[in-house]
Design an enzyme around this catalytic site. Structure first.
Site, PDB file in Angstrom:
ATOM      1  N   HIS A 129      22.811  16.845  16.740  1.00 14.78           N
ATOM      2  CA  HIS A 129      22.541  17.383  15.518  1.00 14.78           C
ATOM      3  C   HIS A 129      22.019  16.404  14.436  1.00 14.78           C
ATOM      4  O   HIS A 129      20.966  16.476  13.771  1.00 14.78           O
ATOM      5  CB  HIS A 129      23.737  18.249  14.925  1.00 14.78           C
ATOM      6  CG  HIS A 129      23.664  18.865  13.842  1.00 14.78           C
ATOM      7  ND1 HIS A 129      23.418  20.335  13.575  1.00 14.78           N
ATOM      8  CD2 HIS A 129      23.169  18.387  12.358  1.00 14.78           C
ATOM      9  CE1 HIS A 129      23.083  20.528  12.397  1.00 14.78           C
ATOM     10  NE2 HIS A 129      23.052  19.396  11.491  1.00 14.78           N
ATOM     11  N   GLU A 130      22.714  15.200  14.214  1.00 16.66           N
ATOM     12  CA  GLU A 130      22.333  14.250  13.366  1.00 16.66           C
ATOM     13  C   GLU A 130      21.108  13.520  13.666  1.00 16.66           C
ATOM     14  O   GLU A 130      20.299  13.067  12.881  1.00 16.66           O
ATOM     15  CB  GLU A 130      23.639  13.503  13.095  1.00 16.66           C
ATOM     16  CG  GLU A 130      24.730  14.078  12.367  1.00 16.66           C
ATOM     17  CD  GLU A 130      24.473  14.818  11.085  1.00 16.66           C
ATOM     18  OE1 GLU A 130      23.464  14.318  10.325  1.00 16.66           O
ATOM     19  OE2 GLU A 130      24.802  15.947  10.764  1.00 16.66           O
ATOM     20  N   HIS A 149      18.095  15.279  12.758  1.00 22.51           N
ATOM     21  CA  HIS A 149      17.652  14.925  11.354  1.00 22.51           C
ATOM     22  C   HIS A 149      16.819  13.708  11.256  1.00 22.51           C
ATOM     23  O   HIS A 149      15.853  13.606  10.428  1.00 22.51           O
ATOM     24  CB  HIS A 149      18.954  15.124  10.554  1.00 22.51           C
ATOM     25  CG  HIS A 149      19.442  16.552  10.118  1.00 22.51           C
ATOM     26  ND1 HIS A 149      18.710  17.489   9.704  1.00 22.51           N
ATOM     27  CD2 HIS A 149      20.672  17.006  10.266  1.00 22.51           C
ATOM     28  CE1 HIS A 149      19.317  18.497   9.565  1.00 22.51           C
ATOM     29  NE2 HIS A 149      20.414  18.196  10.131  1.00 22.51           N
TER      30      HIS A 149
END
Length: 391
Positions: free
Chosen positions: A67-68, A71
């Site tokens: 997820h990170e 980004h």
């Protein structure tokens, strides 16, 4: 949120764990190994349940990292530096040094995280279905069913339009595109986040009062985090607006008292510290190039009996760890880098790495306090060094 355990670099970004992540691992392992799994898949050894819980917790952290990383990758594609990714108690943090330059870039960076979590949920769900169809162990299938559900829930929760959640970033991007005012959009999203945080705190307390126990306390903890983070984001947006258009060269202190790396701590104290009301002393070598930074905090840590034999280079923040800038750089672009061993200072260098200025928290505070007093002058205050603040 700083990394305590380094995991290496992924997609060119340093990744680490904060020690608090061990709490969420312990919660997951205990909850799964002694709660969910024995109920859903009875008759197995406790050791098997614990191993299944550990594997599930590790895969959950891997999905948080994905997820990170999503980004970070999209942010880098839009020219934003990513300092690090840290996994901690309440999830993950990708530390971006800079802001998106357009609402479209802001939207892409924000939405890719929940999309990645949703994809992780689909992948885990597909694995669970394949294992079940192949007649695999029900416990193993159950692990992937759990991971699929958690990732989908994570995606949905993160899309709530409340900063600092990804949904708050989406809201900011949409409002920015509609209003054409990023500061106003950021403040609105932050206030939505603070309101959502207070709602979670209230709901958590109600659960505790009505016997909700741990679940209520967890909601309170998440709510407190959201309130504090949203408040910080609102303040950051207001500071960014106050400093808009101001260059580092407009604010930096150009009255500098420097020292040589081979001077002793006692020598600096006798020569300068006791006579000047300064808290920061840059080090330069014989060619005038920046060689480190000494602050009063670092001087105080040296015992009096050791000061004569301790060189400044031995206590200085190394030059490669001191935030550095150029006079033409926007001040807001530098703020995110002013951390680490330099105690909130930054140096301003010329193209030959020679020191030409110094920036401290006092300089920034003055420009924020005086912003707007003289519209024709971006920084009307005196350009002295850090004369009144001792750190």
């Amino acid at each position: 949120m700083r990394s305590s355990i380094r995991l290496g670099r992924f997609a060119g970004v340093p990744v680490g764990l904060n020690y608090s992540v061990l709490i969420i691992v312990a919660i997951l392992v205990v909850g799964l190994a002694f709660g969910r799994f024995p109920v859903d898949f009875p008759g197995l050894s406790p050791v098997v349940y614990v191993l299944a819980g550990l594997v599930t917790a590790v895969l959950f952290l891997a999905s948080l990292l994905a997820h990170e990383l999503s980004h970070a990758v999209v942010a880098k594609r839009h020219g934003i530096e990513v300092a690090q990714i840290t996994l901690w108690l309440l999830g993950g943090v990708a530390e971006l040094r800079g802001e998106p330059r357009s609402p479209a870039a802001d939207l892409k960076i924000a939405v890719v995280g929940p999309v990645t979590s949703l994809l992780c949920g689909v992948v885990f769900g597909g694995i669970a279905m394949l294992l079940a169809a192949a007649g695999g162990t029900p416990l193993v299938s159950g692990m992937f069913v759990y991971l699929a559900a958690v990732n989908v829930l994570l995606a949905v929760f993160n899309l709530i339009p409340a900063a600092p959640l990804d949904g708050g970033r989406v809201l900011r991007a949409l409002l920015w595109g509609r209003w054409g005012d990023r500061t106003r959009a950021a403040i609105t999203a932050a206030r939505a986040g603070r309101g959502f945080g207070y709602a979670l705190i209230t709901l958590g307390f109600l659960q505790v009062v009505t016997g909700g126990g741990f679940e209520g306390l967890w909601l309170v903890l998440i709510g407190l985090f959201l309130v504090n983070a949203a408040t910080a984001e609102e303040q950051q947006a207001q500071v960014g607006a106050a400093l808009h258009g101001i260059k580092v060269g407009d604010v930096m202190s150009d009255r500098l008292i420097v020292a040589h790396p081979d001077e002793s701590v006692a020598g600096l104290i006798d020569r300068v510290v006791m006579r000047e009301r300064l808290s920061t002393y840059p080090l330069v070598d014989q060619d005038g190039r920046f060689a480190g930074l000494v602050t009063l905090n670092r001087i105080r840590r040296v015992k009096p009996e050791e000061r004569a034999g301790t060189l400044l280079r031995d206590i200085a923040c190394p030059p490669q760890e001191v935030p550095r800038s150029r006079p033409e750089e926007p001040l807001v672009a530098l703020l995110g880098r002013m951390n680490g061993c330099a105690d909130g200072r930054a140096v301003v260098l010329d193209p030959e790495e020679r020191l030409i200025g110094l920036l401290t928290s006092s300089d920034i505070s003055r420009v924020i306090q005086t912003s707007g007093l003289h519209p024709s002058d971006p920084y009307p205050g005196p350009r002295g060094a850090d004369l009144t603040t001792r750190h």
